[in-house]
Design a protein around this motif. Sequence first.
Motif, mmCIF file in Angstrom:
data_model
loop_
_atom_site.group_PDB
_atom_site.id
_atom_site.type_symbol
_atom_site.label_atom_id
_atom_site.label_comp_id
_atom_site.label_asym_id
_atom_site.label_seq_id
_atom_site.Cartn_x
_atom_site.Cartn_y
_atom_site.Cartn_z
ATOM 1 N N SER A 58 0.826 -1.209 0.000
ATOM 2 C CA SER A 58 0.000 0.000 0.000
ATOM 3 C C SER A 58 0.859 1.257 0.000
ATOM 4 O O SER A 58 0.526 2.242 -0.691
ATOM 5 C CB SER A 58 -0.954 0.001 1.198
ATOM 6 O OG SER A 58 -0.251 -0.142 2.414
ATOM 7 N N ILE A 59 1.974 1.246 0.731
ATOM 8 C CA ILE A 59 2.900 2.389 0.681
ATOM 9 C C ILE A 59 3.524 2.506 -0.701
ATOM 10 O O ILE A 59 3.680 3.605 -1.259
ATOM 11 C CB ILE A 59 3.995 2.241 1.759
ATOM 12 C CG1 ILE A 59 3.434 2.577 3.145
ATOM 13 C CG2 ILE A 59 5.201 3.126 1.450
ATOM 14 C CD1 ILE A 59 3.176 4.055 3.377
ATOM 15 N N TYR A 60 3.883 1.361 -1.290
ATOM 16 C CA TYR A 60 4.443 1.348 -2.642
ATOM 17 C C TYR A 60 3.480 2.004 -3.635
ATOM 18 O O TYR A 60 3.860 2.895 -4.417
ATOM 19 C CB TYR A 60 4.737 -0.091 -3.038
ATOM 20 C CG TYR A 60 5.149 -0.298 -4.475
ATOM 21 C CD1 TYR A 60 6.485 -0.196 -4.865
ATOM 22 C CD2 TYR A 60 4.203 -0.617 -5.461
ATOM 23 C CE1 TYR A 60 6.863 -0.398 -6.181
ATOM 24 C CE2 TYR A 60 4.573 -0.822 -6.774
ATOM 25 C CZ TYR A 60 5.901 -0.717 -7.137
ATOM 26 O OH TYR A 60 6.273 -0.906 -8.445
ATOM 27 N N TYR A 61 2.214 1.578 -3.603
ATOM 28 C CA TYR A 61 1.218 2.152 -4.520
ATOM 29 C C TYR A 61 1.002 3.637 -4.255
ATOM 30 O O TYR A 61 0.836 4.428 -5.193
ATOM 31 C CB TYR A 61 -0.110 1.416 -4.372
ATOM 32 C CG TYR A 61 -0.206 0.101 -5.113
ATOM 33 C CD1 TYR A 61 0.175 -0.007 -6.445
ATOM 34 C CD2 TYR A 61 -0.712 -1.033 -4.475
ATOM 35 C CE1 TYR A 61 0.069 -1.204 -7.130
ATOM 36 C CE2 TYR A 61 -0.826 -2.237 -5.153
ATOM 37 C CZ TYR A 61 -0.435 -2.316 -6.481
ATOM 38 O OH TYR A 61 -0.542 -3.508 -7.154
ATOM 39 N N PHE A 62 1.000 4.019 -2.983
ATOM 40 C CA PHE A 62 0.804 5.433 -2.656
ATOM 41 C C PHE A 62 1.945 6.287 -3.196
ATOM 42 O O PHE A 62 1.713 7.359 -3.784
ATOM 43 C CB PHE A 62 0.688 5.612 -1.138
ATOM 44 C CG PHE A 62 0.688 7.044 -0.692
ATOM 45 C CD1 PHE A 62 -0.339 7.903 -1.044
ATOM 46 C CD2 PHE A 62 1.738 7.549 0.078
ATOM 47 C CE1 PHE A 62 -0.336 9.241 -0.636
ATOM 48 C CE2 PHE A 62 1.752 8.873 0.486
ATOM 49 C CZ PHE A 62 0.712 9.714 0.123
ATOM 50 N N LEU A 63 3.175 5.825 -3.016
ATOM 51 C CA LEU A 63 4.322 6.584 -3.524
ATOM 52 C C LEU A 63 4.281 6.699 -5.050
ATOM 53 O O LEU A 63 4.610 7.748 -5.617
ATOM 54 C CB LEU A 63 5.627 5.932 -3.063
ATOM 55 C CG LEU A 63 5.899 6.005 -1.559
ATOM 56 C CD1 LEU A 63 7.074 5.116 -1.184
ATOM 57 C CD2 LEU A 63 6.167 7.444 -1.124
#
Length: 326
Positions: free
Chosen positions: A35-40
């Motif tokens: 989820s952090i990967y997609y957000f970044l």
Amino acid sequence: MNSLDNIIKYIHGSNDFVVTSHVNPDGDNIGSTLSIYYFLKKINKNVYYVMNDDMPLNMQFLIEDVNIINSSEFKELKIENYTLITLDCGDKNRICVDDDIKGNCIKLINIDHHASNDFYGDLNYVVAEASSTSELVYNLLIRNEEINNYKSIDENIATALYTGLMTDTGKLTYSNTHASSFDMAKQLLINGAQTQKVVQNVFGSNPFNFYKLLGESLNTLEIINEKVAIMMVTLDMLKRYNVDFKDIDGIVPYARDIENVEIGILLKEKSDNEIKVSLRSKSYANVSRLAKIFGGGGHIRAAGCTVNDSMENAKIKILEEALKEI
């Protein structure tokens, strides 16, 4: 200090990121990291998902379109001035990248919910009471919406976070489930989480050979003093049924979920004289404290450690300490 606002401000002011989790990744590791990967990616940052371990079979559906690389591949890119974000890793030594990747980052952001976490990051968001690290990432994304006034959670992020929440709370049944967990689940549904895809892949798609291995493992089950149940998976079992070591953590609840049993233990033979131990408790025993005796850690109700000894000796040692805990 825990500071969502400082982390959000830092992320928006930086460009290059590496995201990773702890060794032997599970649902919450993968859900929070992804989820952090997609957000970044969503906010146009350069982000690399780096992990030295393989994903469990039941989590593969989440990463079909994600390029995950190992430490050697990342170092070949010769990226400088990157920030390392670790998710769901209570111990800096268990971060799933090479030591020089940890050492060469310009900043380390530590987001986690393990009580044993010593705030090893330059920026930390650590809340031991949280149901999951995925819930902490959810909080970060909601706070980002408040500060920057744009929608942070899309369908992919919602599905990843839902996976982390469901796996770490036992589908909202474990004692770490709070009212906030139900609120989060509701909002993830509203934001497009593919709940049936999660249920079918994570909880309903074990291969046939897994159940054959489970049957043999259940034949090793013993109950000690009515309160401790212990079972094992050997290397021979894994080879016989062609099941990967990383895909057997779902066995340990069978030991815990027996009437009157408080502590469930699964001994997993990874190699000669290397026994991985999964520990679960039902209502009052602190298995994190038990795991720490052997250099491991985790949560009060779910923890793990490694015993470098034979299966039989590991069993004796673990049982001796478990009986003290009850």
